[in-house]
Design a protein around this motif. Structure first.
Motif, PDB file in Angstrom:
ATOM      1  N   UNK A  22      -4.392  11.477 -14.303  1.00  0.00           N
ATOM      2  CA  UNK A  22      -4.589  11.664 -12.855  1.00  0.00           C
ATOM      3  C   UNK A  22      -6.063  11.588 -12.452  1.00  0.00           C
ATOM      4  N   UNK A  23      -6.840  10.858 -13.234  1.00  0.00           N
ATOM      5  CA  UNK A  23      -8.225  10.613 -12.835  1.00  0.00           C
ATOM      6  C   UNK A  23      -8.279   9.711 -11.619  1.00  0.00           C
ATOM      7  N   UNK A  24      -7.357   8.765 -11.544  1.00  0.00           N
ATOM      8  CA  UNK A  24      -7.271   7.860 -10.396  1.00  0.00           C
ATOM      9  C   UNK A  24      -6.013   8.219  -9.616  1.00  0.00           C
ATOM     10  N   UNK A  25      -6.190   8.959  -8.556  1.00  0.00           N
ATOM     11  CA  UNK A  25      -5.057   9.433  -7.777  1.00  0.00           C
ATOM     12  C   UNK A  25      -4.855   8.639  -6.508  1.00  0.00           C
TER      13      UNK A  25
ATOM     14  N   UNK B 125       5.286   0.681 -10.196  1.00  0.00           N
ATOM     15  CA  UNK B 125       5.379   1.030 -11.609  1.00  0.00           C
ATOM     16  C   UNK B 125       4.004   1.110 -12.265  1.00  0.00           C
ATOM     17  N   UNK B 126       3.151   0.141 -11.985  1.00  0.00           N
ATOM     18  CA  UNK B 126       1.823   0.134 -12.593  1.00  0.00           C
ATOM     19  C   UNK B 126       0.980   1.297 -12.085  1.00  0.00           C
ATOM     20  N   UNK B 127       1.069   1.603 -10.802  1.00  0.00           N
ATOM     21  CA  UNK B 127       0.309   2.717 -10.251  1.00  0.00           C
ATOM     22  C   UNK B 127       0.733   4.028 -10.909  1.00  0.00           C
ATOM     23  N   UNK B 128       2.040   4.202 -11.117  1.00  0.00           N
ATOM     24  CA  UNK B 128       2.523   5.415 -11.776  1.00  0.00           C
ATOM     25  C   UNK B 128       1.971   5.519 -13.194  1.00  0.00           C
ATOM     26  N   UNK B 129       1.931   4.410 -13.901  1.00  0.00           N
ATOM     27  CA  UNK B 129       1.426   4.441 -15.274  1.00  0.00           C
ATOM     28  C   UNK B 129      -0.079   4.666 -15.305  1.00  0.00           C
ATOM     29  N   UNK B 130      -0.817   4.118 -14.337  1.00  0.00           N
ATOM     30  CA  UNK B 130      -2.261   4.357 -14.273  1.00  0.00           C
ATOM     31  C   UNK B 130      -2.532   5.841 -14.041  1.00  0.00           C
ATOM     32  N   UNK B 131      -1.770   6.463 -13.151  1.00  0.00           N
ATOM     33  CA  UNK B 131      -1.953   7.896 -12.903  1.00  0.00           C
ATOM     34  C   UNK B 131      -1.667   8.703 -14.158  1.00  0.00           C
ATOM     35  N   UNK B 132      -0.607   8.335 -14.873  1.00  0.00           N
ATOM     36  CA  UNK B 132      -0.234   9.075 -16.076  1.00  0.00           C
ATOM     37  C   UNK B 132      -1.214   8.843 -17.210  1.00  0.00           C
TER      38      UNK B 132
ATOM     39  N   UNK C 104       0.859  -1.177   0.000  1.00  0.00           N
ATOM     40  CA  UNK C 104       0.000   0.000   0.000  1.00  0.00           C
ATOM     41  C   UNK C 104       0.895   1.225   0.000  1.00  0.00           C
ATOM     42  N   UNK C 105       0.997   1.880  -1.155  1.00  0.00           N
ATOM     43  CA  UNK C 105       1.870   3.037  -1.293  1.00  0.00           C
ATOM     44  C   UNK C 105       1.279   4.231  -0.554  1.00  0.00           C
ATOM     45  N   UNK C 106       0.013   4.516  -0.816  1.00  0.00           N
ATOM     46  CA  UNK C 106      -0.688   5.575  -0.092  1.00  0.00           C
ATOM     47  C   UNK C 106      -2.136   5.160   0.030  1.00  0.00           C
ATOM     48  N   UNK C 107      -2.978   5.648  -0.868  1.00  0.00           N
ATOM     49  CA  UNK C 107      -4.383   5.228  -0.903  1.00  0.00           C
ATOM     50  C   UNK C 107      -4.657   4.466  -2.189  1.00  0.00           C
TER      51      UNK C 107
ATOM     52  N   UNK D 198     -10.054   5.860  -4.393  1.00  0.00           N
ATOM     53  CA  UNK D 198     -11.001   6.039  -5.482  1.00  0.00           C
ATOM     54  C   UNK D 198     -12.035   4.932  -5.545  1.00  0.00           C
ATOM     55  N   UNK D 199     -12.808   4.940  -6.621  1.00  0.00           N
ATOM     56  CA  UNK D 199     -13.855   3.964  -6.843  1.00  0.00           C
ATOM     57  C   UNK D 199     -13.267   2.790  -7.617  1.00  0.00           C
ATOM     58  N   UNK D 200     -13.315   1.609  -7.038  1.00  0.00           N
ATOM     59  CA  UNK D 200     -12.714   0.431  -7.673  1.00  0.00           C
ATOM     60  C   UNK D 200     -13.448   0.059  -8.953  1.00  0.00           C
ATOM     61  N   UNK D 201     -14.765   0.279  -9.013  1.00  0.00           N
ATOM     62  CA  UNK D 201     -15.508  -0.086 -10.221  1.00  0.00           C
ATOM     63  C   UNK D 201     -15.163   0.840 -11.379  1.00  0.00           C
ATOM     64  N   UNK D 202     -15.024   2.126 -11.116  1.00  0.00           N
ATOM     65  CA  UNK D 202     -14.624   3.057 -12.175  1.00  0.00           C
ATOM     66  C   UNK D 202     -13.247   2.698 -12.714  1.00  0.00           C
ATOM     67  N   UNK D 203     -12.332   2.329 -11.836  1.00  0.00           N
ATOM     68  CA  UNK D 203     -11.005   1.914 -12.289  1.00  0.00           C
ATOM     69  C   UNK D 203     -11.091   0.632 -13.105  1.00  0.00           C
ATOM     70  N   UNK D 204     -11.914  -0.320 -12.682  1.00  0.00           N
ATOM     71  CA  UNK D 204     -12.031  -1.588 -13.396  1.00  0.00           C
ATOM     72  C   UNK D 204     -12.548  -1.384 -14.813  1.00  0.00           C
ATOM     73  N   UNK D 205     -13.602  -0.584 -14.969  1.00  0.00           N
ATOM     74  CA  UNK D 205     -14.144  -0.340 -16.305  1.00  0.00           C
ATOM     75  C   UNK D 205     -13.144   0.403 -17.175  1.00  0.00           C
TER      76      UNK D 205
END
Length: 535
Positions: free
Chosen positions: A261-264, A250-257, A189-192, A269-276
């Motif tokens: 930065x929709x998923x910070x 690494x994956x978290x950094x790429x998801x943010x980029x 767990x890096x942060x949230x 955040x909302x796990x379902x929004x990230x999944x879709x």
């Protein structure tokens, strides 16, 4: 007594033995002769072929592996972004196998070269080519004892290994002797980023998605998101990890980029929004199109649903808003169309606006409402009418995918905060009949195996506590009134038929009855083997 590093195992002085062949005098000699790679001898001959005749007999031979005893695997961590710790460049990066830090370059005037001199660390590995060098002497080392390090950096799986993942329950050990089950490892767990961790864990245990990422060809030519997700999944299923947990940095950094930065990480955040978002992004990155079965994502999760839509003003007049809506299929305003889906959303019963006798003195309900999953699925049986944006709609499942994602809509956004519905969803973990939701008319061309299809639960993402936005609102009035917001996941292992609870780094075996203690949010169902064999 062991021999010194530079002392040869045989009493032969190569510098005073001109009668020996030049090939023997100049070959690379290792103190660990059993671990030598046979290919190294051929490369050594080619390297010295040009200066064989002009070389001096007094030249001291290079000894491979003389610094291999300084390699410290406990300090090695390849989960973080591969950039130089000094220049922050990602070009030509080497990892020091003594301290584990990343440095750029190998030649003189480079950060790796200065590190080898200043810190007396000599063994470095190129993170792209996986070739090992000794600095500052700048020669390559080829030794089989380093293969485990290369495998941790870039794990590879054969077809036989991938096919046995769901049938093997053999545990592995890390460097500290801690046991772990490959595939069921914790994520830092890096942060949230707990909502990111559970989505990764869920997709990792969907066999078609997992097998594709484990054997993805030409991974270097894929997008950076696919590369980092595939690298993370491969390390999670690797049976010889140095530590029994992995960092998704690494994956978290790429998801943010990639998501702009929709998923910070500031708030969970909302796990379902990230999944879709992740499913649609992977579909495009893996060469998918609008056509069905154009990518592994669509082949795994895409089904089809038929929708009957009619404006509410054209429906039968109601005396009051509480009266049920009736739709007339013969009116011209009715529209019929089919559309594909990747997820099925399930609406929970609305919370009562007023308290009742079951509420305690603080206004909190002493009893939590409950609902069966089968009742929520009736939304897609073709007879339940749903109001949506001024229209009355009926949803009818037309075709079922092999894996179904169900989303329980627990969160509702208001002008002031995000509210959570605490209704408990009761469900069996096996033999849920989704085939009963398909049309029963003889006109519909529904295969018989689909109409009798049953599904088993393979993963269940849950949410504990209240949303963080609501926590911050209530913290000023009632400190400690709400529990910490956190996502966790329950995952089923087919080989031993056991359930595991994964909450970031915590991985523990639980009883199946424990799955219902948390608030279900996302479920992934797999079609049972009986129905699959019929297909």
């Amino acid at each position: 007594m062991p021999l010194p590093k530079r002392q040869l195992s045989e009493d032969i002085d190569l510098r005073t033995a001109p009668s020996l062949p030049a090939k023997i005098r100049r070959t690379n000699i290792s103190t660990q002769t059993d671990n030598l790679d046979p290919v190294a001898d051929n490369d050594s001959d080619d390297a010295f072929a040009s200066d064989k005749d002009n070389a001096s007999d007094n030249e001291e031979p290079k000894i491979e592996g003389m610094y291999l005893d300084t390699v410290n695997r406990a300090n090695l961590d390849f989960d973080f972004e591969q950039i130089c710790s000094v220049s922050l460049s990602n070009n030509n990066v080497y990892s020091c196998l003594v301290c584990g830090k990343y440095y750029q370059g190998r030649g003189k005037q480079t950060h790796a070269y200065f590190h080898s001199i200043n810190e007396d660390h000599h063994v470095f590995i190129n993170l792209q080519t996986l070739r090992v060098y000794v600095l500052p002497d700048n020669y390559e080392v080829r030794d089989r004892s380093l293969n485990d390090i290369k495998a941790v950096i870039r794990p590879e799986f054969s077809l036989a290994q991938v096919s046995s993942l769901d049938s093997s329950c053999e545990q592995s050990r890390d460097l500290n002797g801690k046991r772990y089950l490959p595939g069921f490892v914790g994520l830092n767990k890096i942060k949230n980023n707990d909502y990111i961790n559970v989505v990764i864990q869920a997709l990792t245990h969907v066999p078609p998605i997992r097998d594709t990422l484990l054997q993805l060809p030409n991974i270097d030519k894929q997008t950076l998101l696919v590369q980092r997700l595939a690298s993370l999944v491969r390390r999670m299923w690797h049976p010889k990890l140095f530590k029994s947990h992995i960092s998704p940095h690494e994956l978290v950094q790429e998801v943010l980029t990639r998501s702009k930065r929709r998923f910070g990480l500031e708030l969970s955040g909302d796990a379902f929004e990230l999944l879709t978002w992740l499913l649609n992004t992977l579909h495009i990155d893996l060469g998918g199109s609008k056509k069905r079965n154009s990518s592994v994502v669509y082949r795994t999760f895409q089904g089809e649903i038929q929708i009957m839509s009619q404006p509410i003003e054209d429906t039968k007049l109601r005396k009051c808003e509480q009266d049920p809506i009736e739709m007339d299929a013969h009116k011209s305003s009715v529209k019929f169309f089919k559309t594909p889906f990747l997820t099925l959303s399930l609406d929970l019963p609305q919370r009562p606006l007023f308290t009742d006798d079951d509420d305690d003195e603080n206004g909190k309900r002493s009893t939590i409402p409950q609902v069966a999953l089968v009742s929520l699925l009736q939304r897609y049986n073709g007879s339940t009418i749903v109001e949506w944006r001024g229209e009355a709609k009926k949803y009818q499942l037309a075709s079922l995918p092999k894996y179904i994602i169900c989303h329980v809509k627990r969160f509702s956004k208001t002008e002031f905060a995000i509210e959570k519905n605490p209704t408990v969803v009761n469900f069996p973990t096996r033999n849920v009949s989704f085939g009963e939701l398909l049309p029963k008319t003889s006109i519909a061309s529904i295969p018989e195996q689909d109409s009798n299809a049953t599904y088993n639960l393979i993963s269940n993402i849950c949410h504990d506590g209240q949303p963080e936005q609501q926590q911050k609102t209530s913290s000023s009035t009632d400190e400690g009134s709400s529990a910490e917001s956190h996502y966790l996941i329950y995952v089923h292992h087919k080989a031993n038929d056991k359930w595991y609870k994964i909450r970031d780094l915590q991985v523990e075996h639980i009883m199946p009855q424990m799955i219902f203690l948390s608030d279900t949010f996302i479920q992934i169902w797999e079609r049972s083997n009986a129905a699959t064999k019929q297909n």
